[in-house]
Design a protein around this motif. Structure first.
Motif, short mmCIF file in Angstrom:
data_model
loop_
_atom_site.label_atom_id
_atom_site.label_comp_id
_atom_site.label_asym_id
_atom_site.label_seq_id
_atom_site.Cartn_x
_atom_site.Cartn_y
_atom_site.Cartn_z
N GLY A 1 -12.18 -5.54 6.68
CA GLY A 1 -12.77 -5.60 5.34
C GLY A 1 -11.85 -6.24 4.33
N TRP A 2 -10.58 -5.90 4.39
CA TRP A 2 -9.59 -6.49 3.48
C TRP A 2 -9.50 -8.00 3.71
N LEU B 1 -10.83 3.34 11.99
CA LEU B 1 -10.75 3.24 10.53
C LEU B 1 -9.76 2.17 10.10
N ALA B 2 -8.63 2.06 10.78
CA ALA B 2 -7.63 1.03 10.44
C ALA B 2 -8.20 -0.37 10.65
N PRO C 1 -8.92 2.19 2.01
CA PRO C 1 -7.46 2.38 2.08
C PRO C 1 -7.04 3.83 1.79
N TRP C 2 -7.73 4.49 0.88
CA TRP C 2 -7.39 5.88 0.55
C TRP C 2 -7.74 6.79 1.72
N VAL C 3 -8.88 6.55 2.33
CA VAL C 3 -9.29 7.36 3.48
C VAL C 3 -8.32 7.12 4.64
N ARG D 1 -20.48 0.12 1.07
CA ARG D 1 -19.95 0.14 -0.30
C ARG D 1 -18.77 1.12 -0.41
N ALA D 2 -18.90 2.28 0.21
CA ALA D 2 -17.80 3.24 0.22
C ALA D 2 -16.59 2.64 0.93
N ARG D 3 -16.84 1.87 1.96
CA ARG D 3 -15.75 1.22 2.70
C ARG D 3 -14.97 0.29 1.78
N ARG D 4 -15.69 -0.51 1.01
CA ARG D 4 -15.01 -1.45 0.10
C ARG D 4 -14.20 -0.73 -0.95
#
Length: 163
Positions: free
Chosen positions: A105-106, A98-99, A44-46, A37-40
């Motif tokens: 995810g995107w 992370l990228a 992008p900010w992280v 959920r945090a990933r969604r």
């Protein structure tokens, strides 16, 4: 990069970017990699924070190399420089994982019906890379900081022990 800022050696000032941003990126990456959920919501900010953190590392190493030429050579300074040279590849692995997590995810959110079967496996592999890179980067920042403090303050501690 200039060797001084406001009359002070640049390295102790610039290194604070790394000391702040890399651990912040480590914690945020761990949250994003381990909590879907945090990933969604925030991947992008992280990724943006982690990008700035990774880009700050060459600034710190460059200013450190400038300072290294201005101080007496010692094994402690050499060890600090060797440890610092290892941080960029570790942080780069964190960034890459992370990228990939962010990109997969995107893509999966944009094309839910057409999400490829391999997306799950790539997500797991990217999460493992991100977590491994994050943990290694966090440990390495601590090792670098300790070795740098030891190189700077070792003579002071030795003199205090003689009193």
């Amino acid at each position: 990069m200039p060797s001084t800022l406001w009359g002070l050696p640049a390295h102790p000032l610039v290194v604070h970017l790394v000391v702040f941003l890399v651990p912040l990126a480590v914690v945020a990456t761990l949250v994003v990699a381990l909590w879907p959920r945090a990933r969604r919501v925030s991947a992008p900010w992280v990724l943006a924070v982690t990008t700035v953190a990774v880009l700050s590392i060459p600034l710190a190493t460059s200013s450190g190399e400038n300072l290294e030429h201005q101080v007496p050579h010692s094994a402690l300074v050499e060890r600090h420089a060797e440890l610092a040279d290892m941080l960029l590849p570790l942080a780069g692995a964190m960034w890459l994982g992370l990228a990939v997590l962010t990109g997969v995810g995107w893509y999966a959110r944009r094309q839910p019906a057409a999400a490829p079967r391999w997306a799950g496996a790539v997500t797991v592999a990217a999460a493992v890379l991100a977590v491994g890179g994050a943990v290694a980067s966090g440990v390495q920042v601590a090792r670098i900081g300790h070795s740098g403090a030891d190189a700077v303050w070792h003579d002071v501690a030795a003199h205090q022990g003689r009193r």
